[in-house]
Design an enzyme around this catalytic site. Structure first.
Site, PDB file in Angstrom:
ATOM      1  N   TYR A   1      70.331 -20.918  77.758  1.00 50.96           N
ATOM      2  CA  TYR A   1      71.099 -20.114  77.292  1.00 50.96           C
ATOM      3  C   TYR A   1      72.453 -20.095  78.316  1.00 50.96           C
ATOM      4  CZ  TYR A   1      73.217 -15.328  76.250  1.00 50.96           C
ATOM      5  OH  TYR A   1      74.204 -14.363  75.792  1.00 50.96           O
TER       6      TYR A   1
ATOM      7  N   ASP B   1      74.691 -24.876  85.117  1.00 53.34           N
ATOM      8  CA  ASP B   1      74.801 -23.313  84.676  1.00 53.34           C
ATOM      9  C   ASP B   1      73.819 -22.804  85.748  1.00 53.34           C
ATOM     10  OD1 ASP B   1      74.847 -20.721  84.000  1.00 53.34           O
ATOM     11  OD2 ASP B   1      74.229 -21.001  81.553  1.00 53.34           O
TER      12      ASP B   1
ATOM     13  N   LYS C   1      75.886 -12.994  87.535  1.00 51.15           N
ATOM     14  CA  LYS C   1      74.677 -12.197  87.933  1.00 51.15           C
ATOM     15  C   LYS C   1      74.750 -11.893  89.468  1.00 51.15           C
ATOM     16  CE  LYS C   1      72.024 -12.898  83.656  1.00 51.15           C
ATOM     17  NZ  LYS C   1      71.540 -14.003  82.795  1.00 51.15           N
TER      18      LYS C   1
HETATM   19  C1  PLP Z   1      72.992 -14.500  81.852  1.00 46.54           C
HETATM   20  C2  PLP Z   1      73.062 -15.680  81.640  1.00 46.54           C
HETATM   21  C3  PLP Z   1      74.560 -16.358  81.375  1.00 46.54           C
HETATM   22  C4  PLP Z   1      75.361 -15.202  80.661  1.00 46.54           C
HETATM   23  O1  PLP Z   1      75.932 -14.313  81.323  1.00 46.54           O
HETATM   24  P1  PLP Z   1      76.420 -13.213  80.906  1.00 46.54           P
HETATM   25  O2  PLP Z   1      77.020 -12.493  82.279  1.00 46.54           O
HETATM   26  O3  PLP Z   1      75.286 -12.130  80.392  1.00 46.54           O
HETATM   27  O4  PLP Z   1      77.596 -13.222  79.872  1.00 46.54           O
HETATM   28  C5  PLP Z   1      74.807 -17.697  80.993  1.00 46.54           C
HETATM   29  N1  PLP Z   1      73.839 -18.617  81.628  1.00 46.54           N
HETATM   30  C6  PLP Z   1      72.590 -17.985  82.039  1.00 46.54           C
HETATM   31  C7  PLP Z   1      71.798 -19.246  82.642  1.00 46.54           C
HETATM   32  C8  PLP Z   1      72.306 -16.916  81.958  1.00 46.54           C
HETATM   33  O5  PLP Z   1      71.100 -16.604  82.619  1.00 46.54           O
END
Ligand code: PLP
Length: 428
Positions: free
Chosen positions: A144, A239, A267
């Protein structure tokens, strides 16, 4: 436990907010029932609107690595707020957090702050396309990277729970530029690159997958990915929205000793306020507006409250790097305890863990990619989730999520959790 007030609040919310929630993963669609409304939280505990206390293993989906309402973070925000909450002009604190982040993370010279992980990943891909002059990207099934159009192709947790891996509203034109590979399958990546020679701008990956449960990279996989990207003039994007400032000071890049070309954050970096960021070496970051041709902007980017929370959070982690070891130890302890009680109760399971990320799959096969993650027994998970909730332990309401361990969790809390799992296991 009683969830009368939560249910009533949810019924009210549903009238004015789609599905009653502002992000789909908060709904209980994957497990049944209605979501718990939080009144407040402190340390390792959530207190809901019915007065129940829950040990929290979601921790706002990752950010609260020090536990809820951590004093230094809260105080930093309060003090900043008194001086104005947004200016749309540069502030010193943006440079302070940038300097600290650049000093903690290997291999980056400059960092740009945005408002979410979604924005960070979306901008990183645009930058990679602008820098390389190529259009296509490779992402991995079950990873994601936020909800921007190019990523909503087999996107893990939220999207998987709801069975809409390809969301309506994403155009065919966008989807055709996103190539899908299997996690931990380097031959698959090589084949895609060969079939799309000189067309691929970047490969984006969660270096430890966390959105289909926790899936570690197979030995040598990230190294091979790095090599194949370098050989084909493809940028490698890590990411690290979930892993950054969680697995180590320098995230997965440090843990696995691999340099990515662009790194995305979110995060933890925001200390619980809406923050994302992306970073790279000068050569790449200087491609961004206002000094380069790739446009990227944000009215509230680098917002003083968000920067104050993030700076306080990163400062704590930078000053106490032993936190990462102690988090990993706590997680290993939990892992051992859970494995023991599930085995004793004859519950088929596989537990994956990296650092302070851990997940349980109710299947005996090794979980290494999206397909193996999807095989878990969802009925068992539902019963497990509701059973734990009843015991006062809150895990994510989806079988595809990682649990996040926080510094605020004591060994007593972990023992309580293991005992709760033992009780629940007897009913499965
Ligand atoms: C949570 C998450 C996102 C998206 O971040 P948001 O602040 O919810 O837009 C992107 N990449 C990873 C790996 C994530 O865990």
């Amino acid at each position: 436990m009683i969830y009368k007030r939560s249910s009533a609040l949810f019924a009210e919310a549903e009238k004015v907010i789609p599905g009653g929630v502002n992000s789909p993963v908060r709904a209980f669609n994957g497990v049944g029932g209605t979501p718990i409304f939080v009144r407040e939280a402190k340390g390792a505990y959530l207190y809901d609107e019915d007065g129940n206390r829950l040990i929290d293993y979601i921790n706002s989906w990752g950010p609260m690595i020090l536990g809820h309402a951590h004093e230094s973070v809260v105080n930093a925000v309060i003090e900043k707020a008194k001086k104005g909450t947004s200016f749309g002009m540069p502030t010193e604190i943006e440079t302070q957090i940038a300097e600290l982040a650049v000093s903690m993370v290997p291999n980056i010279d400059k960092i740009r702050f945005v408002n979410s992980g979604t924005e960070a990943c979306m901008s990183a891909v645009r930058l990679a396309r602008g820098f390389t002059g190529k259009d296509k990207i490779i992402k991995f099934a079950g990873c994601y990277h936020g909800h921007s159009d190019s990523f909503l192709i087999q996107a893990g947790s939220g999207a998987s729970t709801f069975g809409t891996p390809n969301s309506p509203g994403v155009t065919k034109g966008t989807a055709k530029d996103t190539l899908l590979a299997n996690y931990n399958d380097i031959e698959n990546v090589r084949a895609l690159i060969e079939a799309n020679a000189n067309e691929i701008a970047c490969v984006i990956i969660e270096p430890v997958a966390g959105n289909m449960g926790c899936i570690p990279p197979a030995k040598g996989f990230l190294e091979a990915l790095r090599a194949v990207c370098t050989a084909n003039n493809i940028l490698l994007i890590f990411d690290e929205v979930m892993t950054g400032f969680r697995l180590a000071k320098g995230g997965a890049q440090e843990l696995y000793d691999i340099n990515a070309d662009i790194v995305c954050f979110g995060k933890v970096i925001g200390g619980g306020l809406p923050v994302g960021a992306f970073a790279a070496r000068n050569e790449i970051m200087n491609y961004l507006a206002p000094i380069g041709p790739v446009y990227q902007a944000g009215t509230l980017s680098g917002n003083p409250l968000a920067m104050a929370a993030g700076l306080a959070m990163l400062t704590e982690l930078n000053n106490k790097p032993e936190i990462f070891t102690s988090l990993a130890e706590k997680t290993a302890y939990l892992h051992e305890g859970i494995a023991k009680v599930l085995t004793e109760n004859n519950i088929t399971h596989t537990i994956n863990r990296v650092g302070s990320m851990i997940s349980i799959h109710f299947d005996e096969a090794e979980v290494v990619d999206f397909n193996s993650a999807a095989k878990g027994n969802n009925d068992t998970f539902k019963a497990f989730f509701h059973g734990l909730l009843n015991e006062g332990v809150y895990i994510a309401p989806s079988a595809f999520e990682t649990w996040f361990i926080t510094d605020a969790l004591s060994y007593e809390d972990l023992d309580f959790t293991i005992a709760a799992i033992n009780t629940v296991a007897k009913t499965l």
